[in-house]
Scaffold this active site. Structure first.
Site, PDB file in Angstrom:
ATOM      1  N   GLU A 172       0.821  -1.228   0.000  1.00  0.00           N
ATOM      2  CA  GLU A 172       0.000   0.000   0.000  1.00  0.00           C
ATOM      3  C   GLU A 172       0.846   1.266   0.000  1.00  0.00           C
ATOM      4  O   GLU A 172       0.606   2.197   0.784  1.00  0.00           O
ATOM      5  CB  GLU A 172      -0.964  -0.007   1.187  1.00  0.00           C
ATOM      6  CG  GLU A 172      -2.031  -1.084   1.087  1.00  0.00           C
ATOM      7  CD  GLU A 172      -3.099  -1.004   2.169  1.00  0.00           C
ATOM      8  OE1 GLU A 172      -2.970  -0.164   3.096  1.00  0.00           O
ATOM      9  OE2 GLU A 172      -4.071  -1.780   2.092  1.00  0.00           O
ATOM     10  N   GLU A 291      -5.641  -8.317  -0.843  1.00  0.00           N
ATOM     11  CA  GLU A 291      -6.391  -8.060   0.394  1.00  0.00           C
ATOM     12  C   GLU A 291      -7.853  -7.821   0.028  1.00  0.00           C
ATOM     13  O   GLU A 291      -8.159  -6.893  -0.719  1.00  0.00           O
ATOM     14  CB  GLU A 291      -5.851  -6.856   1.169  1.00  0.00           C
ATOM     15  CG  GLU A 291      -4.513  -7.087   1.836  1.00  0.00           C
ATOM     16  CD  GLU A 291      -4.087  -5.946   2.750  1.00  0.00           C
ATOM     17  OE1 GLU A 291      -4.986  -5.273   3.321  1.00  0.00           O
ATOM     18  OE2 GLU A 291      -2.869  -5.716   2.893  1.00  0.00           O
TER      19      GLU A 291
END
Length: 501
Positions: A172, A291
């Site tokens: 991320e 995710e």
């Protein structure tokens, strides 16, 4: 409501990569400590891992697992998790404002995964660290012997290399919350040079570069373009993340977020194609949706809590109690991954135990399967082979996040080796059964092998320790006549129907 549908052997989407049913576990909350690992627990094995939790994980038939993070990895020193446990340092984990004892690291986690038949997908820290540390990590993990890091591994009691093939280049990195947050071109260049270095150590290793943390990020989808323009030729996958919730208590809109996810995948697929064309590249880049899960029941409450914590050790965090409604949503989302298997080759449920997870475990107490465990397991067990297109004609609805959403959601797989076709069917209608007529095309003479269903529960019903009421049961009401699968599909129900063909 009447619904007609059809399949045909020739109308394939793609071969389904088994890693579509992968998982993720992070050093976060009680995912590791008192989740999979709890020395002194009545179910602990000789190495401290819980046998009851491991048995539930084994039954999921997980092909791969992403580790050790997550936000955690962006300030993680992998060296802290190897060597004698008694000599390992206790560190402050900035991601989740807690203490990390490092009692579990690579050399504990890897044998646990191997025993369960799960391949490792390791993440390297490109937040607070860089190419040199990533190179050292891979040398420790994959090089046979005769160098500093490989011999250090052998001195730690691990003679043979782990031969890990999947490597995540950070986590991320588009997120301002991330330790070492970077701009797209800055991160893309770092990822490119890291991938080049790692592939010199392990030729053919698969590289996964960070895409958007979610499709609501202000930099989406230009982040993907900027990153891929720097590293396209040296990576294999770009990661996507997305979490889902129903805070508004609008069930049909919640279910419609599956369509929103399809648009997300389609958009990034377009970015991949654009960059490939612009660079005149010959390699393909696919999507690693590493995710995904439902996350909203405790999100705001726990976010406030961890912001003020005084660095506790393995605190309870994001331990969602999943509902029957969540299970139906997860079933639909897995259907979407099957339908998008031409683009999505890897997907990781986040996470596996205790933290937004299909498995929960009490410290010193029992473990149990949450409602979402079952659609994940059923898809993993039966959703292999090749994805088939399903033409569905029936009533549809509009909602805030998507228009023209089919009440009946169907995905199909064809396992040519086993000679089976499997349908994954969700009736999203709140009150009406579907009268289904599904034409089997050029699969004449098909016979029903099995039919399992999740149905008949209140939307907010949950499982808990000693009360796993929401489990698959033998299905009824569907059968084959005149090469057609037909019958009644109850409202708010999930069905896995396997045919011999």
């Amino acid at each position: 409501m009447r619904v007609t549908a059809a399949i045909h052997r020739a109308y394939e989407i793609a071969a389904i990569d088994d890693r579509l049913y992968a998982a993720f576990i992070e050093h976060m909350g009680r995912a590791i400590y008192s989740g999979i690992y709890e020395p002194g627990h009545p179910q602990a094995d000789a190495t401290g891992f819980r046998r009851d939790v491991a048995a539930m994980v084994r039954d999921l038939n997980i092909p791969a697992i992403r580790y050790p993070g997550g936000n955690f990895v962006s300030a993680y020193n992998w060296e802290d998790g190897v060597g004698p446990q008694e000599a390992r340092p206790v560190r402050l984990d900035l991601a989740w404002r807690s203490k990390e004892t490092n009692q579990v690291g690579l050399n504990e986690f890897a044998p646990w995964a191997e025993d369960l038949g799960i391949d490792l997908m390791l993440a390297v820290n490109l937040g607070s660290r860089g190419i040199s540390e990533a190179r050292d990590f891979m040398e420790y993990v994959n090089h046979p012997a005769g160098t500093y890091w490989s011999d250090l591994r052998r001195s730690h009691g691990v003679e043979a290399p782990y031969n890990v093939r999947m490597w995540c280049l950070g986590n991320e990195m588009d997120g301002p919350w991330q330790i070492g947050h970077k701009q797209a071109d800055e991160y893309g260049r770092l990822a490119n040079e890291t991938a080049k270095a790692l592939r010199q150590l392990t030729p053919g290793a698969e590289m996964i570069v960070c895409g958007s943390s979610n499709d609501a990020m202000p930099t989406y989808p230009d982040w993907e373009r900027g990153v891929l323009e720097e590293c396209y030729e040296n990576v294999d996958y770009i990661s996507l993340h997305k979490y889902f919730g129903n805070s508004s208590r609008d069930t049909l809109n919640f279910f419609g977020k599956v369509e929103e996810t399809g648009r997300y995948i389609q958009a990034i697929g377009g970015v991949i194609d654009f960059v490939k064309a612009k660079k005149r590249a010959t390699n393909d880049v696919h999507i690693c949706f590493d995710e995904w899960n439902v996350w909203y029941h405790r999100r705001e409450e726990d976010s406030r809590a961890w912001a003020s914590w005084d660095w506790p050790e393995a605190p309870a965090l994001l331990e969602e109690d999943y509902t029957f409604e969540d299970a139906l949503f997860v079933a639909c989302l897995l259907n979407e991954f099957i339908r998008r298997s031409d683009r999505v080759k890897i997907a990781c449920i986040a996470q596996l135990v205790n933290v937004i997870a299909p498995i929960r475990a009490e410290a010193g107490g029992p473990a149990w399967r949450q409602t979402i465990y079952w659609p994940y397991q059923l898809a993993s067990l039966h959703g292999r082979g090749r994805a088939l297109r399903v033409a569905v004609d029936g009533p549809r609805y509009d909602c805030a996040v998507a228009d023209d959403v089919s009440y009946l959601d169907i995905a199909a797989t064809h396992d040519t080796g086993a000679g089976t076709v499997t349908f994954f069917i969700v009736n999203r209608h709140l009150s009406e059964a579907a009268d289904l007529r599904l034409t089997l095309g050029d699969f004449p003479g098909a016979t029903l092998l099995s039919h399992q269903t999740l149905a008949g529960h209140p939307l907010m019903a949950t499982n808990g320790p000693g009360r796993e009421a929401i489990v698959p049961v033998p299905g009824q009401g569907l059968g084959i006549e005149d090469d057609t699968l037909g019958g009644q599909v109850a409202p708010l129900s999930y069905h896995v129907v396997k045919l011999k063909v």
